[in-house]
Design a protein around this motif. Structure first.
Motif, PDB file in Angstrom:
ATOM      1  N   VAL B  73      25.996 -43.562  12.738  1.00  0.00           N
ATOM      2  CA  VAL B  73      27.440 -43.689  12.549  1.00  0.00           C
ATOM      3  C   VAL B  73      28.175 -43.101  13.756  1.00  0.00           C
ATOM      4  O   VAL B  73      29.224 -43.604  14.162  1.00  0.00           O
ATOM      5  N   GLU B  74      27.596 -42.048  14.359  1.00  0.00           N
ATOM      6  CA  GLU B  74      28.246 -41.416  15.506  1.00  0.00           C
ATOM      7  C   GLU B  74      28.371 -42.416  16.670  1.00  0.00           C
ATOM      8  O   GLU B  74      29.405 -42.458  17.343  1.00  0.00           O
ATOM      9  N   ILE B  77      31.220 -44.701  15.895  1.00  0.00           N
ATOM     10  CA  ILE B  77      32.540 -44.098  16.152  1.00  0.00           C
ATOM     11  C   ILE B  77      32.908 -44.291  17.623  1.00  0.00           C
ATOM     12  O   ILE B  77      34.029 -44.681  17.955  1.00  0.00           O
ATOM     13  N   TRP B  80      33.818 -48.006  18.059  1.00  0.00           N
ATOM     14  CA  TRP B  80      35.128 -48.329  17.472  1.00  0.00           C
ATOM     15  C   TRP B  80      36.261 -47.825  18.381  1.00  0.00           C
ATOM     16  O   TRP B  80      37.242 -48.530  18.602  1.00  0.00           O
ATOM     17  N   PHE B 108      27.438 -54.233  12.318  1.00  0.00           N
ATOM     18  CA  PHE B 108      28.190 -53.330  11.429  1.00  0.00           C
ATOM     19  C   PHE B 108      29.527 -52.942  12.051  1.00  0.00           C
ATOM     20  O   PHE B 108      30.569 -52.970  11.380  1.00  0.00           O
ATOM     21  N   GLY B 139      23.800 -52.604   9.791  1.00  0.00           N
ATOM     22  CA  GLY B 139      23.809 -51.229   9.317  1.00  0.00           C
ATOM     23  C   GLY B 139      23.257 -50.237  10.303  1.00  0.00           C
ATOM     24  O   GLY B 139      22.725 -50.592  11.362  1.00  0.00           O
ATOM     25  N   LEU B 142      21.320 -42.972   8.476  1.00  0.00           N
ATOM     26  CA  LEU B 142      22.055 -41.753   8.114  1.00  0.00           C
ATOM     27  C   LEU B 142      21.031 -40.630   8.184  1.00  0.00           C
ATOM     28  O   LEU B 142      20.182 -40.516   7.307  1.00  0.00           O
ATOM     29  N   GLY B 143      21.103 -39.831   9.251  1.00  0.00           N
ATOM     30  CA  GLY B 143      20.014 -38.902   9.492  1.00  0.00           C
ATOM     31  C   GLY B 143      18.746 -39.724   9.698  1.00  0.00           C
ATOM     32  O   GLY B 143      18.753 -40.704  10.437  1.00  0.00           O
ATOM     33  N   ASN B 147      19.043 -47.425   7.584  1.00  0.00           N
ATOM     34  CA  ASN B 147      19.972 -48.436   7.059  1.00  0.00           C
ATOM     35  C   ASN B 147      20.672 -48.013   5.768  1.00  0.00           C
ATOM     36  O   ASN B 147      20.880 -48.816   4.879  1.00  0.00           O
ATOM     37  N   GLN B 148      21.043 -46.741   5.675  1.00  0.00           N
ATOM     38  CA  GLN B 148      21.734 -46.261   4.477  1.00  0.00           C
ATOM     39  C   GLN B 148      23.171 -46.754   4.430  1.00  0.00           C
ATOM     40  O   GLN B 148      23.780 -46.809   3.381  1.00  0.00           O
ATOM     41  N   VAL B 149      23.723 -47.029   5.603  1.00  0.00           N
ATOM     42  CA  VAL B 149      25.124 -47.423   5.685  1.00  0.00           C
ATOM     43  C   VAL B 149      25.209 -48.782   6.365  1.00  0.00           C
ATOM     44  O   VAL B 149      24.683 -48.957   7.464  1.00  0.00           O
ATOM     45  N   GLY B 150      25.834 -49.745   5.702  1.00  0.00           N
ATOM     46  CA  GLY B 150      25.934 -51.060   6.314  1.00  0.00           C
ATOM     47  C   GLY B 150      26.603 -52.040   5.373  1.00  0.00           C
ATOM     48  O   GLY B 150      27.049 -51.667   4.287  1.00  0.00           O
TER      49      GLY B 150
END
Lengths: 353, 353
Positions: B73-74, B77, B80, B108, B139, B142-143, B147-150
């Motif tokens: 995710v970093e 960011i 984005w 993503f 995705g 997360l740590g 693919n925990q986030v997507g």
């Protein structure tokens, strides 16, 4: 009040909402239910909500810090981690119990956790009831830029419990009311006139219902905001820039969303009088009505410059041009209007005079 | 090779891909085109790609660091922010030029920037061509949890330029080949047999085409992975846990995705022989074939414990139970199989013997 049905989900009111929720939970048998709250809704709304909730699934509470400044990707990261650690899986449900920050952010977290889990919005502020929780826009801010990161994804249901409004202070109520006034301005002069006569302490149920219907009908016709849905952005092009600008100046300067949008509506009504044929009488009516309810905010020259430089980042802009929704008259709006730059300063002057 | 059409987008090959891309750009007239690369594809693939690109739109290059450890995710960011600062708007296009990390993460970022902009995948690794870039799964990790986030969101087109494979080393090629072997195991014994006879230096075009067709047909029938699509997870339930575990131990221990999945396929083939009727002869065939191509990895007792404790976080699990895809025989698979815990250690022992 009757439920409002949409293609993919329904909006339920008051007692009927709890019945619909419990029936849904009984049918879906989620592996786990996560309720996202902030410290205010944790204290004021969660006990009431839990007392009517009937489910055999495990319930976990996740609390985030209240306020627009916490509507960030960083908060999402914390909640994604919490969901993982608490054993959230693809058959989990997220219930967003709060105002627009909680429903916007919670909707985004749910839409992206393990590529999307179900979520339900339970708006507790007037703003979230008539605007944020309806229509499937989810997202968070990126620095001061509002809603730069998000997805469009519909909740499984929206539950409107009007009694939660008793937990709000007058300023919060007033902020939500700005979006309702907007619904009148863009679609119905009759509704605008009714709202003008309404005080915040009057019974609101009927107007909340009407505002949700207006928004919902617009969204149903254009869910992805290619055309018609853009009219909901009246007052928001400059309003978002104003909101971002004061957010940037620090929390003590921050305006509530509706307060910023009220200024944006006066400014954009002025632009409408110059560009899309709105009459002076109606322009004066809008300014007068809004300034009666939303105290005039002092804008320094530096403020105005800051606001205009943020305009370019508004997500409704394409190809580097700024597009506005303008009014032809109260109750009738027109999208994709380009505005010559010199009118912005004139609009500020009109707001201030 | 002929293009493969899906409901919402098409997959084009080699010269036809550039033609289709330029035609699309000419039609859509994007406000800006962002090309996401990592340092490797920036150096090896971007010059070739740009030399065939014909467009009047502004083109901006965004570079991320290569490797699974940056699929976070970093990193999103940062991108984005870059999109905002470079003037990206809702009519911008993102082209993901790279391996699976670039196409997963870039998809993503595009799907969530301003609530979603168009994106096109140009896979440059064998793994991305036959797997990651097809099917709309986007995705980030997360740590160590993969693919925990997507979101699931389809690209506008996928462009497969087989010549980019010449930029890969043998280990990367071998990693992608594991997914192709999986396509044989879950759907076609004939394809499995063909692949067994194939060396990595042989011409691959026909097999790449066949693997994409297999994956695409599965995804078309079940885009949101409610049922059939789960068969693509054969080898991945344990394989993902193995990949996460070694990622956690640090970069020098990390296995490539296909290397971890190869181990996962041997383990899950063993489970299949115990639970879903696969014969010993086929089990031996799978183990022999995979160990010939993927060197046996030493697993300490601690490794095994770590892997099993990560199993619970795999996003395919619901209600705290671990679901597996197993084989009835080579070419025929069955979803949603629960596995008694004691078999995991037996499976490891079979892998090691």
């Amino acid at each position: 009040m009757e439920s409002i049905l949409t293609e993919t989900y329904s909006i339920y009111f008051n007692e009927a909402a709890y019945m619909a929720l419990n029936e849904h939970l009984n049918k879906e048998r989620y592996s786990k239910i996560f309720i996202l709250v902030d410290e205010n809704t944790h204290r004021d709304c969660l006990p009431i909500f839990l007392s009517s909730l009937e489910t055999n699934s495990d319930v976990e509470i996740i609390e985030m810090e209240a306020g627009e400044t916490n509507k960030t990707v960083e908060t999402c990261i914390q909640i994604w981690h919490a969901l993982s650690e608490l054993g959230g899986d693809r058959r989990s449900l997220m219930i967003n119990l709060g105002g627009g920050v909680v429903t916007d952010l919670g909707g985004f977290v749910a839409s992206t956790f393990k590529r999307g889990i179900d979520f339900i919005n339970v708006p507790t502020s007037l703003l979230a009831m008539v605007d944020a929780s309806i229509g499937g826009k989810t997202g968070v801010d990126l620095g001061v830029l509002k809603n730069q990161v998000g997805v469009i994804n519909q909740p499984r249901m929206v539950l409107v419990m009007v009694s939660f409004l008793s937990t709000l202070d007058k300023r919060q109520m007033s902020s939500g009311f700005a979006e309702m006034l907007k619904h009148g301005l863009i679609t119905s002069e009759a509704y605008w006139s009714q709202l003008k006569e309404t005080r915040l302490q009057d019974p609101m149920d009927g107007y909340i219902y009407q505002s949700i219907r207006i928004k919902n009908e617009i969204v149903l016709q254009d869910p992805r905001e290619n055309n018609l849905r853009k009219i909901l952005n009246f007052g928001h092009t400059l309003g978002h820039a104003i909101e971002s600008h004061f957010l940037q100046k620090g929390e003590k300067h921050a305006l509530l969303h509706g307060e910023a949008i009220a200024i944006g509506m006066i400014l954009e009504a002025y632009l409408s009088s110059k560009l899309s044929g709105m009459g002076t009488h109606q322009l004066e009516d809008i300014k007068h009505t809004l300034l009666e309810r939303y105290k005039k905010v002092k804008l320094s020259e530096e403020d105005k410059k800051g606001i205009l430089s943020l305009l370019i980042f508004d997500k409704k802009n394409t190809h580097g041009l700024v597009n506005f929704v303008l009014l032809k008259r109260i109750g009738d709006s027109v999208i994709d209007q380009r505005v010559p730059e010199h009118l912005f300063m004139e609009a500020f002057a009109y707001y201030e005079e």
